[in-house]
Enzyme design. Structure first.
Site, mmCIF file in Angstrom:
data_model
loop_
_atom_site.group_PDB
_atom_site.id
_atom_site.type_symbol
_atom_site.label_atom_id
_atom_site.label_comp_id
_atom_site.label_asym_id
_atom_site.label_seq_id
_atom_site.Cartn_x
_atom_site.Cartn_y
_atom_site.Cartn_z
ATOM 1 N N LYS A 62 20.183 54.640 -7.765
ATOM 2 C CA LYS A 62 19.519 54.113 -8.965
ATOM 3 C C LYS A 62 20.047 54.938 -10.127
ATOM 4 O O LYS A 62 19.701 56.109 -10.265
ATOM 5 C CB LYS A 62 18.001 54.278 -8.822
ATOM 6 C CG LYS A 62 17.191 53.969 -10.076
ATOM 7 C CD LYS A 62 15.678 54.044 -9.807
ATOM 8 C CE LYS A 62 14.871 53.792 -11.069
ATOM 9 N NZ LYS A 62 13.403 53.780 -10.827
ATOM 10 N N GLU A 114 15.394 53.690 -15.810
ATOM 11 C CA GLU A 114 14.100 54.368 -15.954
ATOM 12 C C GLU A 114 14.244 55.897 -15.968
ATOM 13 O O GLU A 114 13.567 56.615 -15.244
ATOM 14 C CB GLU A 114 13.147 53.918 -14.842
ATOM 15 C CG GLU A 114 12.910 52.414 -14.875
ATOM 16 C CD GLU A 114 11.844 51.918 -13.911
ATOM 17 O OE1 GLU A 114 11.662 52.535 -12.855
ATOM 18 O OE2 GLU A 114 11.205 50.904 -14.232
ATOM 19 N N ASP A 133 10.830 42.322 -12.450
ATOM 20 C CA ASP A 133 10.418 43.380 -11.533
ATOM 21 C C ASP A 133 9.346 42.945 -10.535
ATOM 22 O O ASP A 133 8.180 43.319 -10.701
ATOM 23 C CB ASP A 133 9.912 44.581 -12.352
ATOM 24 C CG ASP A 133 9.794 45.840 -11.516
ATOM 25 O OD1 ASP A 133 10.192 45.806 -10.345
ATOM 26 O OD2 ASP A 133 9.310 46.849 -12.047
ATOM 27 N N GLU A 173 17.403 42.431 -3.402
ATOM 28 C CA GLU A 173 16.369 43.408 -3.090
ATOM 29 C C GLU A 173 15.013 42.721 -3.250
ATOM 30 O O GLU A 173 14.649 42.280 -4.336
ATOM 31 C CB GLU A 173 16.474 44.605 -4.056
ATOM 32 C CG GLU A 173 15.401 45.655 -3.845
ATOM 33 C CD GLU A 173 15.517 46.839 -4.824
ATOM 34 O OE1 GLU A 173 16.405 46.836 -5.688
ATOM 35 O OE2 GLU A 173 14.700 47.765 -4.707
ATOM 36 N N GLU A 188 3.540 45.997 -4.579
ATOM 37 C CA GLU A 188 3.210 46.704 -5.822
ATOM 38 C C GLU A 188 2.451 45.828 -6.821
ATOM 39 O O GLU A 188 1.447 46.242 -7.376
ATOM 40 C CB GLU A 188 4.510 47.217 -6.455
ATOM 41 C CG GLU A 188 4.292 47.955 -7.750
ATOM 42 C CD GLU A 188 5.592 48.505 -8.336
ATOM 43 O OE1 GLU A 188 6.656 48.372 -7.696
ATOM 44 O OE2 GLU A 188 5.534 49.064 -9.445
HETATM 45 O O1 GCW Z 1 8.584 48.548 -10.609
HETATM 46 C C1 GCW Z 1 9.119 49.800 -10.803
HETATM 47 C C2 GCW Z 1 8.199 50.723 -10.102
HETATM 48 C C3 GCW Z 1 8.780 52.089 -9.944
HETATM 49 C C4 GCW Z 1 10.107 51.953 -9.199
HETATM 50 C C5 GCW Z 1 11.013 51.040 -10.014
HETATM 51 C C6 GCW Z 1 12.348 50.794 -9.318
HETATM 52 C C7 GCW Z 1 11.095 53.448 -7.638
HETATM 53 O O2 GCW Z 1 6.981 50.755 -10.802
HETATM 54 O O3 GCW Z 1 7.854 52.858 -9.212
HETATM 55 O O4 GCW Z 1 10.701 53.183 -8.952
HETATM 56 O O5 GCW Z 1 10.390 49.800 -10.209
HETATM 57 O O6 GCW Z 1 12.471 49.748 -8.682
HETATM 58 O O7 GCW Z 1 13.236 51.596 -9.428
#
Ligand code: GCW
Length: 644
Positions: A256, A260, A339, A361, A367
């Site tokens: 990654k 973020e 997401d 993915e 979540e």
């Molecule tokens: O949706 C977000 C999540 C993060 C996650 C990120 C990702 C692992 O809230 O917790 O980090 O996606 O997919 O990288």
């Protein structure tokens, strides 16, 4: 044992056919031997008394014929009065589990000739070195404890579960690589990793690890992680030599980067391709692969910025780079452009990569879909994604035909039942079957899973299957309306908060006023629709032809907009929320009806989850409806009570 074996406990009332009494064939490899052992143990657990006859065939039997190699193709065919399983050691494992599953369901000759659709079918764990799990809803990690990886018998049973539903890979640590997890690369935990890898390998499951792009700086104090810097390149080469030679079952790295807050090539003015390729070159001598995530977007957006659209980001970043990635890089693309929301269109990036490997993915960790406190069977959603026609290339048009691998963010932890909610294990099992065969039917998968988990009483199977198949629509109805996404509580992402993300930096706005709601994503808006091929782009861009379940993903509309059935947009949302809660109640009542047909602890655990689901569904209904009512002052046409 402080955990269940899920669908592998083989406690069924199946009548075993005569041929299951004798096992012929002596597999030579570790995986072949594991297949033989699984077969013997499985038949015994089902009440059989199988005899191992070496190579002597004296009557109806199950013959295991092992080929050398690593091929995954498996054949199960009738042989006289018995059955023969043919394949490599790992293929025999798939064959044995297939046979056991079908015998457990009462099928006498489950003939099968099959190869998996993809060579990589894996689960991504978001487990941290301290044993916590990011977005984990089923306890703590069984891979890590106290800052380091640990081996336990549970990992072996986990490998068995994976193989038994067709999976062959597992990335054990979080894509956000922090603290001790960084050291997985450095060799500090070589012994532990080797042990875990060997255990997974016995079941044909490869080990993957997530690595940080700036590892050379974090681990060895280099002053840069620039992918074009020769010192950095050499660091990765040396590190990979150490790691891959000591862990033969290591398949590669998941990364990654520039996402973020994670480090990546953009910090050095390099492209995503330059970053990924540098790593690809380092793992290449060992047959390694780089899974490079495309979750790259601006996560510090100002809500007043009307130009930036997070949905566009992945295509904007990656589509122009098609053809620039090495052949041992696979771009890992979330199923939707944003997401893992309950409803999103298919990520348009999946269509743009003609000369680059890509994979989807998914997320079975729920979540945004109820966090394993709500039942939400995701296979219907996954099938929709895999079946979606991107209309880029007629010869391989569907998403399932465009990709070379699949993965899902995993939903397991060290809870007794692995997945927190007993019914969430259907997503684990189902994802496995679907990764082998993207045509797998969600209803049939649910049926199989129910029988293997709860026994063959038809009333149980019917109720469980019905609950699973309705669950996604029910969740969608009482939660976030019509594809708009988010509206959940920031940070933990559970429960309703319609404006929780509205003035934050994540770029997930609906911008609701008393007149209208939604972001316009057509050509007059952010232009996101233009990332699809022309027919799809036009379909989404027009309010009339846009699929209604995605209406608020693509459009900004007034509350009195008329839906196809004549209701206003607002009335549709009110109705969905009332109905969604009632349907959740009905699912819970249906489960209550199984009280006398299930083991008391299983019954009680799921009943408790339904209690949590109903509580939360009621909140969703009331918060979303009240918020919209107070914003618009337009009452519910049916005069139902809207209150907090
Ligand atoms: O949706 C977000 C999540 C993060 C996650 C990120 C990702 C692992 O809230 O917790 O980090 O996606 O997919 O990288």
């Amino acid at each position: 044992m402080d955990y269940s074996l899920l669908w592998l406990d083989w406690k069924t009332n199946a009548l075993l056919p005569e041929y299951t009494g004798r096992i012929v064939g002596l597999p030579a490899t570790r995986q072949g031997k594991a297949a033989l052992r699984e077969l013997m143990n499985g038949l015994k657990a089902m009440g059989g008394e199988p005899e191992q006859c070496g190579n002597r065939e004296t009557g109806p039997a199950i013959r295991l014929t092992e080929y050398l190699g690593n091929d995954e193709k498996v054949t199960l065919r009738r042989r006289g009065e018995g059955m023969e399983l043919i394949g490599s050691g790992r293929a025999l494992l798939y064959g044995v589990f297939h046979l056991l599953r079908h015998l457990a369901m009462g099928e006498t000759y489950p003939e099968w000739e099959s190869s998996p659709a993809y060579p990589i079918r894996m689960l991504d764990h978001w487990d941290n070195a301290d044993g916590s799990i990011e977005r984990g809803y089923a306890g703590r990690s069984f891979f890590f404890r106290g800052g380091r990886p640990v081996y336990s018998e549970r990992i072996r049973d986990y490998a068995r579960l994976l193989t038994s539903c067709g999976l062959n890979g597992c990335c054990i640590n979080n894509v956000n690589v922090h603290e001790n997890a960084l050291k997985l690369l450095s060799g500090s935990y070589k012994k532990e990793l080797k042990r875990i890898a060997a255990c997974l390998g016995e079941y044909g499951v490869s080990l993957w690890i997530s690595v940080s792009f700036s590892s050379p700086m974090e681990l060895s104090g280099l002053d840069t992680a620039d992918p074009l810097d020769p010192g950095v390149q050499q660091w990765w080469k040396d590190t990979c030599l150490q790691l891959f030679t000591s862990i033969p079952n290591l398949a590669g790295f998941l990364v990654k980067a520039d996402s973020e807050g994670r480090p990546g090539p953009h910090s050095y003015g390099r492209t995503q391709a330059e970053g990924a390729n540098m790593l690809a070159d380092a793992v290449r001598p060992f047959g390694g692969k780089i899974l490079w995530r495309c979750f790259v977007y601006n996560c510090t957006q100002d809500w007043r910025d009307t130009k930036t659209d997070r949905a566009r980001a992945q295509c904007d970043h990656f589509a122009p780079l098609d053809g620039q990635f090495r052949d041992n890089v696979i771009l890992q693309i979330k199923n939707g452009p944003v997401d893992f929301q309950i409803r999103e269109p298919v990520s348009p990036l999946l269509g743009h990569l003609e000369h680059t490997n890509s994979m989807v993915e998914f997320q079975i960790a729920q979540e945004y879909t109820g966090q394993q406190r709500h039942v939400c069977y995701l296979l219907p959603m996954f099938r929709e994604v895999l079946d979606f026609r991107l209309e880029h290339r007629p010869e391989r048009d569907k998403v399932s035909e465009n990709i070379c691998a699949v993965c899902a963010v995993c939903n397991t932890g060290d809870d007794y039942n692995w997945t927190g909610h007993d019914l969430a294990a259907a997503n684990l099992f189902g994802f496995g079957l679907l990764s082998w065969d993207p045509q797998a039917d969600p209803a049939e998968v649910a049926r199989q899973w129910s029988i293997l988990s709860f026994g063959s009483d038809p009333a149980v199977t019917k109720t469980v299957t019905d609950i699973l198949l309705r669950s996604r629509d029910v969740y969608e109805k009482y939660s976030v309306p019509l594809g708009i996404g988010w509206m959940c509580v920031p940070e933990d992402h559970y429960g309703p908060s319609p404006e929780g993300f509205e003035y934050d930096r994540w770029g997930t706005y609906h911008k609701a006023t008393h007149r209208e709601i939604g972001v316009e994503r057509g050509p007059d808006g952010t232009g996101f629709t233009e990332q699809y091929t022309p027919r799809l782009a036009a379909m989404y861009a027009s309010v009339e032809s846009c699929p209604e379940e995605l209406l608020l993903f693509f459009h900004r509309l007034p509350y009195d907009y008329r839906m196809k059935d004549g209701r206003t947009l607002l009335q549709r949302i009110y109705d969905d929320h009332f109905e969604g809660f009632e349907e959740a109640q009905a699912m819970s009542d249906a489960w209550d009806g199984l009280r006398d047909k299930l083991e008391p602890d299983v019954f009680a655990r799921v009943q408790e989850r339904f209690r949590m689901q109903l509580h939360s569904a009621e909140q969703w209904r009331d918060v979303i409806n009240s918020w919209l009512y107070r914003l618009t002052l337009i009452p519910d046409e049916k005069g139902r009570k809207i209150y907090l």
